[in-house]
Structures are given as structure tokens and as C-alpha cells.
Write a protein that holds these residues in place. Structure first.
Motif, PDB file in Angstrom:
ATOM      1  N   ALA A  51      37.271  51.115  41.039  1.00 64.56           N
ATOM      2  CA  ALA A  51      37.117  49.663  40.901  1.00 64.56           C
ATOM      3  C   ALA A  51      35.781  49.205  41.458  1.00 64.56           C
ATOM      4  CB  ALA A  51      38.253  48.951  41.623  1.00 64.56           C
ATOM      5  N   VAL A  54      36.797  42.878  41.702  1.00 63.97           N
ATOM      6  CA  VAL A  54      38.102  42.235  41.643  1.00 63.97           C
ATOM      7  C   VAL A  54      37.840  40.803  41.187  1.00 63.97           C
ATOM      8  CG1 VAL A  54      38.080  41.586  44.108  1.00 63.97           C
ATOM      9  CG2 VAL A  54      40.256  41.709  42.876  1.00 63.97           C
ATOM     10  N   ASN A  68      37.844  51.924  46.767  1.00 66.92           N
ATOM     11  CA  ASN A  68      38.744  51.260  45.827  1.00 66.92           C
ATOM     12  C   ASN A  68      38.953  52.163  44.624  1.00 66.92           C
ATOM     13  OD1 ASN A  68      39.351  48.363  46.766  1.00 66.92           O
ATOM     14  ND2 ASN A  68      37.181  48.651  47.198  1.00 66.92           N
ATOM     15  N   GLN A  69      39.839  53.125  44.812  1.00 64.68           N
ATOM     16  CA  GLN A  69      40.076  54.117  43.777  1.00 64.68           C
ATOM     17  C   GLN A  69      41.569  54.337  43.597  1.00 64.68           C
ATOM     18  OE1 GLN A  69      38.019  57.678  44.969  1.00 64.68           O
ATOM     19  NE2 GLN A  69      36.014  56.729  44.808  1.00 64.68           N
ATOM     20  N   LEU A  70      41.914  54.687  42.383  1.00 66.22           N
ATOM     21  CA  LEU A  70      43.288  55.024  42.055  1.00 66.22           C
ATOM     22  C   LEU A  70      43.255  56.365  41.329  1.00 66.22           C
ATOM     23  CD1 LEU A  70      46.136  53.780  42.188  1.00 66.22           C
ATOM     24  CD2 LEU A  70      45.729  52.851  39.927  1.00 66.22           C
ATOM     25  N   GLN A  80      44.011  53.227  46.892  1.00 64.58           N
ATOM     26  CA  GLN A  80      43.980  51.898  47.504  1.00 64.58           C
ATOM     27  C   GLN A  80      43.101  50.979  46.665  1.00 64.58           C
ATOM     28  OE1 GLN A  80      42.486  52.103  51.491  1.00 64.58           O
ATOM     29  NE2 GLN A  80      44.485  52.540  52.348  1.00 64.58           N
ATOM     30  N   LEU A  81      43.571  49.748  46.524  1.00 60.12           N
ATOM     31  CA  LEU A  81      42.782  48.715  45.859  1.00 60.12           C
ATOM     32  C   LEU A  81      42.808  47.471  46.737  1.00 60.12           C
ATOM     33  CD1 LEU A  81      44.091  49.198  42.212  1.00 60.12           C
ATOM     34  CD2 LEU A  81      41.854  49.855  43.099  1.00 60.12           C
ATOM     35  N   HIS A  82      41.622  46.994  47.103  1.00 58.27           N
ATOM     36  CA  HIS A  82      41.507  45.802  47.941  1.00 58.27           C
ATOM     37  C   HIS A  82      41.480  44.555  47.067  1.00 58.27           C
ATOM     38  CE1 HIS A  82      40.039  48.971  50.597  1.00 58.27           C
ATOM     39  NE2 HIS A  82      40.350  48.174  51.599  1.00 58.27           N
ATOM     40  N   GLU A  83      42.056  43.496  47.593  1.00 57.09           N
ATOM     41  CA  GLU A  83      41.941  42.201  46.928  1.00 57.09           C
ATOM     42  C   GLU A  83      40.691  41.527  47.469  1.00 57.09           C
ATOM     43  OE1 GLU A  83      45.113  39.399  46.392  1.00 57.09           O
ATOM     44  OE2 GLU A  83      46.590  41.005  46.170  1.00 57.09           O
ATOM     45  N   TYR A 146      41.075  44.003  38.062  1.00 56.07           N
ATOM     46  CA  TYR A 146      39.949  44.817  38.513  1.00 56.07           C
ATOM     47  C   TYR A 146      39.151  45.288  37.303  1.00 56.07           C
ATOM     48  CZ  TYR A 146      42.561  45.151  42.891  1.00 56.07           C
ATOM     49  OH  TYR A 146      43.239  44.864  44.048  1.00 56.07           O
TER      50      TYR A 146
END
Length: 153
Positions: A51, A54, A68-70, A80-83, A146
Motif C-alpha cells: 500500500a 490510504v 503497509n503490506q499484505l 498490517q495496513l495503517h489507516e 488503499y
């Protein structure tokens, strides 16, 4: 004589326009290799979404792609993905029995991935140019959008 010169000039301009039109590649041809690479990554079932941004309808925020990776490995989804930084919310996703459905539209060069984990519904749309758009919906929470890229692991 003027008509002959004008006719020759008109012919030379139209010929150069015709040659230029023949040499331009279509958008589908330009993005063919990018789409192919994305398709190979998804078919391997071993890839990650990185990502970069966002966003929602009111604002956008650039993210650190290193954190920020999936990661998707067969049916295991982890990352984890941060808002937005003002909320401080971090979505930690870890599920080893995810339901993942993929669809390839070769005509439009688009890939659609839908994942169901224990806590989240995740949809990823990959466009021909390689940009990927992830929609994260948690149980009882609003959608978070994202933008990023898919990378083969």
C-alpha cells in the motif's frame, strides 16, 4: 502551379500522419507485459499487496510501503495496513484459512481478487497499468481504501 504545390504539401502531411498513426501502440499493447506479470503473480498464489496511499472521499495520505503490506501465500493472508495517521488505527490481518477467489478479465486486462478472512473482507482490483486498489471492510467498521501495487514473492 500553386494548386500543384498545395496538393503536394497536403499529400506529404497526410502521409506523415498516416505513418505516425500506424506506429502508435494501443493501450492494451502497452500494458500487456504489466498485466501478464500481475497475472503470473496472482496465479502463483504467493504475492503481496504493497500500500502506498490510504484514501476516502475527503482525504488522502501517503503511506510507508515497507510496513503497509499484505502477504498472500496460498490461503494464508498476513500483514498490517495503517489507516490515517490522525486515527492511529492499524489493521492487523492474520488468517491461515482464508477463502480467496480470483477472476481474470483478459479482454480488459483486469484482475479481481476477493478474500474472506475471520475478521475482514478484502477486495483487490488490479488495473492493466499494474495499479492495485484494495478495499478493506472489517466486521462492524467502515470501508478503508488503499492504492498500491501487487508484487510477486
Amino acid at each position: 502551379m500553386k494548386k500543384l504545390i498545395l496538393l503536394a504539401l497536403l499529400f506529404s502531411l497526410s502521409a506523415s500522419t498516416f505513418v505516425m498513426a500506424q506506429s502508435k501502440k494501443s493501450q492494451q499493447e502497452l500494458f500487456a507485459s504489466t498485466y501478464h506479470n500481475s497475472k503470473v503473480a496472482v496465479k502463483s498464489q504467493h504475492y503481496q499487496f504493497v500500500a502506498n496511499v490510504v484514501h476516502n472521499s475527503q482525504e488522502r495520505e501517503i503511506l510507508d510501503g515497507a510496513i503497509n503490506q499484505l502477504r498472500i501465500n496460498k490461503f494464508e493472508v498476513e500483514g498490517q495496513l495503517h489507516e490515517f495517521s490522525k486515527t492511529g488505527t492499524i489493521h492487523t490481518i492474520k488468517d491461515d484459512k482464508s477463502k480467496i477467489n480470483t477472476a481474470f478479465d483478459d479482454e480488459k486486462q483486469q484482475i479481481s481478487i476477493v478474500m474472506k478472512t475471520t475478521d475482514y473482507a478484502i477486495a483487490i482490483d488490479v488495473k492493466p497499468n499494474g495499479n492495485a486498489f484494495l478495499t478493506l471492510t472489517g466486521n462492524g467498521s467502515a470501508k478503508v481504501l488503499y492504492t498500491g501495487k501487487l508484487v510477486k514473492l
